[in-house]
Write a protein that holds these residues in place. Structure first.
Motif, PDB file in Angstrom:
ATOM      1  N   TYR A   1      -1.784  -3.221  17.187  1.00  0.00           N
ATOM      2  CA  TYR A   1      -1.845  -1.748  17.105  1.00  0.00           C
ATOM      3  C   TYR A   1      -3.089  -1.478  16.124  1.00  0.00           C
ATOM      4  O   TYR A   1      -3.197  -2.459  15.116  1.00  0.00           O
ATOM      5  CB  TYR A   1      -0.479  -1.144  16.563  1.00  0.00           C
ATOM      6  N   ASP A   2      -3.797  -0.374  16.489  1.00  0.00           N
ATOM      7  CA  ASP A   2      -4.794   0.286  15.423  1.00  0.00           C
ATOM      8  C   ASP A   2      -4.130   0.528  13.794  1.00  0.00           C
ATOM      9  O   ASP A   2      -4.847   0.112  12.704  1.00  0.00           O
ATOM     10  CB  ASP A   2      -5.276   1.418  16.153  1.00  0.00           C
ATOM     11  N   LEU A   3      -2.916   0.892  13.846  1.00  0.00           N
ATOM     12  CA  LEU A   3      -2.340   1.429  12.627  1.00  0.00           C
ATOM     13  C   LEU A   3      -0.734   0.823  12.467  1.00  0.00           C
ATOM     14  O   LEU A   3      -0.109   1.184  13.543  1.00  0.00           O
ATOM     15  CB  LEU A   3      -2.255   2.835  12.500  1.00  0.00           C
ATOM     16  N   VAL A   4      -0.678   0.051  11.633  1.00  0.00           N
ATOM     17  CA  VAL A   4       0.823  -0.668  11.459  1.00  0.00           C
ATOM     18  C   VAL A   4       1.311   0.193   9.984  1.00  0.00           C
ATOM     19  O   VAL A   4       0.718  -0.119   9.027  1.00  0.00           O
ATOM     20  CB  VAL A   4       0.872  -1.952  11.395  1.00  0.00           C
ATOM     21  N   LEU A   5       2.567   0.895  10.049  1.00  0.00           N
ATOM     22  CA  LEU A   5       2.993   1.560   8.845  1.00  0.00           C
ATOM     23  C   LEU A   5       4.432   1.032   8.650  1.00  0.00           C
ATOM     24  O   LEU A   5       5.383   0.951   9.688  1.00  0.00           O
ATOM     25  CB  LEU A   5       2.993   3.194   9.158  1.00  0.00           C
ATOM     26  N   SER A   6       4.840   1.281   7.331  1.00  0.00           N
ATOM     27  CA  SER A   6       6.162   1.324   7.075  1.00  0.00           C
ATOM     28  C   SER A   6       6.368   2.120   5.710  1.00  0.00           C
ATOM     29  O   SER A   6       5.512   2.008   4.937  1.00  0.00           O
ATOM     30  CB  SER A   6       6.725  -0.175   6.843  1.00  0.00           C
ATOM     31  N   PHE A   7       7.338   2.670   5.702  1.00  0.00           N
ATOM     32  CA  PHE A   7       7.568   3.700   4.317  1.00  0.00           C
ATOM     33  C   PHE A   7       9.172   3.395   3.903  1.00  0.00           C
ATOM     34  O   PHE A   7      10.115   3.746   4.423  1.00  0.00           O
ATOM     35  CB  PHE A   7       7.503   5.342   4.726  1.00  0.00           C
ATOM     36  N   GLY A   8       9.174   2.624   2.516  1.00  0.00           N
ATOM     37  CA  GLY A   8      10.417   2.376   2.044  1.00  0.00           C
ATOM     38  C   GLY A   8      10.942   1.152   2.728  1.00  0.00           C
ATOM     39  O   GLY A   8      12.320   1.178   3.034  1.00  0.00           O
ATOM     40  N   LEU A   9      10.442   0.165   3.229  1.00  0.00           N
ATOM     41  CA  LEU A   9      10.942  -0.794   4.004  1.00  0.00           C
ATOM     42  C   LEU A   9      10.932  -2.375   3.019  1.00  0.00           C
ATOM     43  O   LEU A   9      11.783  -2.999   2.815  1.00  0.00           O
ATOM     44  CB  LEU A   9      10.217  -1.133   5.332  1.00  0.00           C
ATOM     45  N   ILE A  10       9.721  -2.580   2.713  1.00  0.00           N
ATOM     46  CA  ILE A  10       9.497  -3.902   2.102  1.00  0.00           C
ATOM     47  C   ILE A  10      10.366  -4.196   0.761  1.00  0.00           C
ATOM     48  O   ILE A  10      10.414  -5.332   0.497  1.00  0.00           O
ATOM     49  CB  ILE A  10       7.926  -4.166   1.945  1.00  0.00           C
ATOM     50  N   GLU A  11      10.657  -3.160   0.117  1.00  0.00           N
ATOM     51  CA  GLU A  11      11.468  -3.357  -1.212  1.00  0.00           C
ATOM     52  C   GLU A  11      12.685  -3.890  -0.919  1.00  0.00           C
ATOM     53  O   GLU A  11      13.311  -4.165  -1.771  1.00  0.00           O
ATOM     54  CB  GLU A  11      11.273  -2.087  -1.849  1.00  0.00           C
ATOM     55  N   HIS A  12      13.220  -3.838   0.460  1.00  0.00           N
ATOM     56  CA  HIS A  12      14.541  -4.447   0.698  1.00  0.00           C
ATOM     57  C   HIS A  12      14.644  -5.815   0.893  1.00  0.00           C
ATOM     58  O   HIS A  12      15.853  -6.223   1.488  1.00  0.00           O
ATOM     59  CB  HIS A  12      15.127  -3.213   1.776  1.00  0.00           C
ATOM     60  N   PHE A  13      13.515  -6.498   0.745  1.00  0.00           N
ATOM     61  CA  PHE A  13      13.523  -7.832   0.800  1.00  0.00           C
ATOM     62  C   PHE A  13      13.000  -8.498  -0.183  1.00  0.00           C
ATOM     63  O   PHE A  13      12.228  -8.228  -0.882  1.00  0.00           O
ATOM     64  CB  PHE A  13      12.645  -8.304   2.414  1.00  0.00           C
TER      65      PHE A  13
ATOM     66  N   GLY B   1      -7.843  -3.457  12.656  1.00  0.00           N
ATOM     67  CA  GLY B   1      -6.864  -2.540  12.310  1.00  0.00           C
ATOM     68  C   GLY B   1      -6.518  -2.368  11.101  1.00  0.00           C
ATOM     69  O   GLY B   1      -6.784  -3.117  10.152  1.00  0.00           O
ATOM     70  N   THR B   2      -5.566  -1.198  10.823  1.00  0.00           N
ATOM     71  CA  THR B   2      -5.264  -1.020   9.403  1.00  0.00           C
ATOM     72  C   THR B   2      -3.690  -0.931   9.187  1.00  0.00           C
ATOM     73  O   THR B   2      -2.575  -0.806  10.047  1.00  0.00           O
ATOM     74  CB  THR B   2      -5.674   0.533   9.068  1.00  0.00           C
ATOM     75  N   LEU B   3      -3.574  -1.538   7.735  1.00  0.00           N
ATOM     76  CA  LEU B   3      -2.121  -1.599   7.448  1.00  0.00           C
ATOM     77  C   LEU B   3      -1.794  -0.705   6.326  1.00  0.00           C
ATOM     78  O   LEU B   3      -2.741  -0.438   5.276  1.00  0.00           O
ATOM     79  CB  LEU B   3      -1.793  -2.903   6.947  1.00  0.00           C
ATOM     80  N   PHE B   4      -0.692   0.139   6.420  1.00  0.00           N
ATOM     81  CA  PHE B   4      -0.612   1.171   5.523  1.00  0.00           C
ATOM     82  C   PHE B   4       0.927   1.171   5.084  1.00  0.00           C
ATOM     83  O   PHE B   4       1.915   1.315   6.067  1.00  0.00           O
ATOM     84  CB  PHE B   4      -0.714   2.619   6.070  1.00  0.00           C
ATOM     85  N   ILE B   5       1.244   0.812   3.933  1.00  0.00           N
ATOM     86  CA  ILE B   5       2.524   0.565   3.389  1.00  0.00           C
ATOM     87  C   ILE B   5       2.706   1.448   2.348  1.00  0.00           C
ATOM     88  O   ILE B   5       1.979   1.553   1.333  1.00  0.00           O
ATOM     89  CB  ILE B   5       2.887  -0.813   2.830  1.00  0.00           C
ATOM     90  N   THR B   6       4.093   2.290   2.235  1.00  0.00           N
ATOM     91  CA  THR B   6       4.383   3.042   0.824  1.00  0.00           C
ATOM     92  C   THR B   6       5.705   2.476   0.335  1.00  0.00           C
ATOM     93  O   THR B   6       6.657   2.030   1.462  1.00  0.00           O
ATOM     94  CB  THR B   6       4.330   4.391   1.019  1.00  0.00           C
TER      95      THR B   6
END
Length: 249
Positions: free
Chosen positions: A111-123, A141-146
């Motif tokens: 994908y052009d844009l891959v996002l997650s919001f409040g996901l990675i901190e649960h691992f 493409g762009t990765l955008f994580i919060t």
């Protein structure tokens, strides 16, 4: 399983306790400026939200930017998502939904844009979960994580008054320098990795907390808002979020 700080039962219980989740997503939704900038600059056409049930950002991207959007989560309650779509003037065909385990799923497309919001901190393994995001990003493409910043005052509040929720988070990953280094080592160009937001404070299931705690939270929230209204700044001590933006070369 040792990588997980939560399980499916946790998320089923989490969402079942929530009130009506079918809300109207506004144009000024959280991180709207950052997303609008990426979409315009990179001419984004396709996007996937990972771990995003019930799909607020997937809806936001479809509703306001008409992107080709996919939502992936290992827990999806279709009636909730359907109602959310209807509330925002969308149809079920407008968003592709993948109910699957991110750790067992091989991306069928990028994908052009891959996002997650409040996901990675649960691992526990931050590099691993970020790498799984990167697998969905097309070249260019762009990765955008919060994620939340529990190293700030908000984190102290969570640890002191809601330790069960606090323990579901990997505090070590809440470091912009660490996140940037992981992306750089994976070959990505890091555009930003920083603390975000002037101040905020929250409690999980706040309405079920004792009145005295709710009043304390409200007092601290007001004091912090007034302070950062007069002196607005992003910082490790007060900012409630961390944002990471990186580009796959």
């Amino acid at each position: 399983m040792e990588n997980l700080l939560t399980d499916r039962a946790f998320w089923v219980n989490y969402w079942e306790q929530k009130p009506d989740l079918s809300v109207n997503i506004p144009a000024n939704y959280m991180f709207h400026e950052q997303l609008a900038s990426i979409i315009k600059r990179e001419k984004v056409k396709t996007a996937i939200e990972l771990g995003g049930f019930p799909g607020y950002y997937a809806v936001f991207l479809k509703k306001y930017f008409n992107l080709d959007v996919t939502l992936l989560d290992y827990f999806v309650h279709q009636p909730i998502t359907s109602k959310l779509l209807q509330k925002n003037g969308l149809e079920e065909k407008d968003i592709r939904i993948l109910e699957t385990d991110l750790f067992k799923y091989t991306p069928e497309q990028q994908y052009d844009l891959v996002l997650s919001f409040g996901l990675i901190e649960h691992f526990n393994d931050t590099a691993d979960i970020i790498e799984r995001h990167i697998n969905f990003v097309r070249p260019g493409g762009t990765l955008f994580i919060t994620l939340p910043n529990f190293r700030a005052l908000n984190g102290w509040f969570q640890k002191r008054f809601d330790p069960d929720n606090y323990d579901k988070h990997n505090i070590d990953c809440m470091d912009p320098r660490l996140l940037a280094r992981i992306c750089e080592e994976a070959g990505l160009e890091v555009l930003q990795s920083r603390y975000f937001g002037n101040f905020s404070l929250w409690l999980h299931d706040e309405e079920q907390k004792p009145l005295a705690l709710r009043l304390l939270k409200r007092t601290l929230w007001l004091a912090g808002k007034i302070l950062t209204k007069v002196f607005p700044f992003n910082s490790r001590q007060l900012s409630p979020y961390i944002i990471l933006e990186a580009k796959k070369t």
